[in-house]
Design a protein around this motif. Sequence first.
Motif, short mmCIF file in Angstrom:
data_model
loop_
_atom_site.label_atom_id
_atom_site.label_comp_id
_atom_site.label_asym_id
_atom_site.label_seq_id
_atom_site.Cartn_x
_atom_site.Cartn_y
_atom_site.Cartn_z
N GLU A 89 0.89 -1.33 0.05
CA GLU A 89 -0.05 0.28 -0.15
C GLU A 89 0.67 1.20 0.13
N ARG A 90 2.00 1.19 0.93
CA ARG A 90 2.68 2.31 1.02
C ARG A 90 3.17 2.67 -0.48
N TYR A 91 3.76 1.64 -1.25
CA TYR A 91 4.60 2.03 -2.63
C TYR A 91 3.38 2.38 -3.49
N GLU A 92 2.18 1.87 -3.42
CA GLU A 92 1.03 2.53 -4.21
C GLU A 92 0.83 3.94 -3.89
N GLU A 93 0.77 4.24 -2.92
CA GLU A 93 0.51 5.83 -2.46
C GLU A 93 1.82 6.83 -2.97
N PHE A 94 3.02 5.89 -2.70
CA PHE A 94 3.97 6.85 -3.39
C PHE A 94 3.79 7.01 -5.03
N ALA A 95 3.54 5.82 -5.45
CA ALA A 95 3.57 5.77 -6.97
C ALA A 95 2.70 6.93 -7.39
N ASP A 96 1.28 7.03 -6.73
CA ASP A 96 -0.02 7.78 -7.08
C ASP A 96 0.72 9.02 -6.92
N SER A 97 1.49 9.35 -5.85
CA SER A 97 1.78 10.93 -5.54
C SER A 97 3.00 11.24 -6.31
N MET A 98 3.82 10.30 -6.92
CA MET A 98 4.77 11.06 -7.86
C MET A 98 4.03 10.94 -9.03
N GLU A 99 2.99 10.27 -9.56
CA GLU A 99 2.52 10.48 -10.82
C GLU A 99 1.80 12.08 -10.73
N LYS A 100 1.13 12.15 -9.57
CA LYS A 100 0.60 13.51 -9.30
C LYS A 100 1.49 14.52 -9.55
N HIS A 101 2.44 14.46 -9.15
CA HIS A 101 3.78 15.49 -9.09
C HIS A 101 4.75 15.34 -10.15
N HIS A 102 4.31 14.82 -11.15
CA HIS A 102 5.09 14.81 -12.44
C HIS A 102 6.59 14.27 -12.33
N THR A 103 6.70 12.92 -11.48
CA THR A 103 7.86 12.65 -11.37
C THR A 103 7.70 10.85 -11.93
N PRO A 104 7.69 10.65 -13.23
CA PRO A 104 7.19 9.40 -13.62
C PRO A 104 8.33 8.37 -13.48
N ALA A 105 9.47 8.57 -13.48
CA ALA A 105 10.61 7.57 -13.39
C ALA A 105 10.59 6.89 -11.94
N ALA A 106 10.35 7.81 -10.80
CA ALA A 106 10.22 7.23 -9.74
C ALA A 106 8.65 6.60 -9.58
N ALA A 107 7.91 6.94 -10.00
CA ALA A 107 6.40 6.49 -10.00
C ALA A 107 6.30 4.97 -10.58
#
Lengths: 294, 175
Positions: free
Chosen positions: B30-48
Amino acid sequence: MKEPTVLPTYQAKDFKSELKPIWCPGCGDFGVLQAIYRALAAVGRAPHEIAFVSGIGCSSRIPGYTTAYGFNSVHGRALPIAQGIKLANPDLLVLVAGGDGDGFSIGGGHVPHAIRRNIDLTYIVMDNQIYGLTKGQLSPTSPKGLHTVTSDLGSLEEPVNPLLYTLAYGAGFVAQGTPADMAGLADIIEEAIRYPGFSLVNVQSPCVTFGEDDNQVKAHRAAMKPLSSIGHDPTNRIAAMDLAQQYGKALHTGVFFKNPSPPPTYDALVRERQRSLAEKAVPRERLLDMFVQK
Amino acid sequence: MDKTRKIDFATIGLRDALDLAVLIEEEAKERYEEFADSMEKHHTPAAAKFFRFMRGIEELHEAKLKGQRSELFGDARRVVTREMIYDIEAPETGEPRTHMTARAALEIALGAETKARAFFEQAIERVKDSSVGSLFEELRDEEIEHQELVRKMIAKLPPEDAGDIRDYEDPPVTL
Ligand SMILES: Cc1ncc(C[n+]2csc(CCOP(=O)(O)OP(=O)(O)O)c2C)c(N)n1
Ligand code: SF4
């Protein structure tokens, strides 16, 4: 492992809404939110029995990320709205959240009144010492000397001390936590919710975008001093005030003060008065008699 | 820092240990999913992308452990709950940053695997039930494998200009 006889009714995930947080990645408020979910699960009230009120600010988005009834209200006005909700429906568990700006700047005037009325609310302040949402202006808890967009040469003001301020007004429960210790924070929030009366949880919740580098989660982890580890007696208000003076210099976490004999809450007094007046009340069918001259 | 509540490792049995292991993977997923969602929202695709990959790995482990649990214990009631664990394998909420590089994202995962390994090592010292000990050893070894996997992925990354992430802040907008 010892088998519990009754399993918890709610789990942390029952309080998580569909809405995804838009906070900056790494914002301290993410950890606070996790701690709130856990505290609510431990308290065991159903989401529909909880009202979560906030003002305006990054941290004020919190109610929307829970499944409780939420009201992301007006900047600085979360406390009066929450007081109204609690008085109108005393059976609700009412939580209030917001930033240090929301609570101690524009909303500062409401804090003493919520405390002196002793309405059964839990007020969680995400104290990041900055205005986050409006992009990094000086806040009432910003340390003296802080350089921000509105204090380019360094702030000349002494900060408000939320711990000392609320203790001095007579709050029955005052605590401080940090998302650097999520388990400890969840415990504090749970204890605050269970306290019958006004309770304040000041959370040192770092702003990764506009906050200072030495005020982030890692720094908190290194600096935090749990009050339990220094033998503090949370029933001693004077000792609590003494320690609260360290705000901004040392990061004490845990319960500063918890009144061992909580006075009746305002909502309880109102109910009591309603009961006693009801005994003398004129029955509804005789209401008009009051206006008829005999 | 305490990572568990109300779990007594000296008396824990295999059923509860398996439930604990499932929850550890679920929390990390769940934490990785939250991170991925957050990264997508904040224009950080590689980390997402990387966080989503890690989410998938955690999900696979969760499924495997769930399978083991139901094979051995069927639907027997669960007494270990999510409220009893705190960020054991899940990377901490304060770690990611807007416009973080893929390398920084991988380093967060490496840190998470390292702390999970330390958790199992400490738990192994405290458990008395040998089947639980073997399970925790297996899980610790998996953490070591993950550490290796992430280290290899980091080694394959091209060198980067670290830059200053403060140049690329992406805070929420005011109302
Ligand atoms: C009446 C009014 N005045 C000013 C604002 C602009 N405003 C929005 S949030 C905010 C301060 C945010 O800081 P804080 O309350 O500390 O919360 P944070 O964003 O740091 O969580 C201000 C001044 C507003 N929305 N309404
Ligand atoms: S601006 Fe600061 S307080 Fe607001 S979401 Fe970003 S990190 Fe959090």
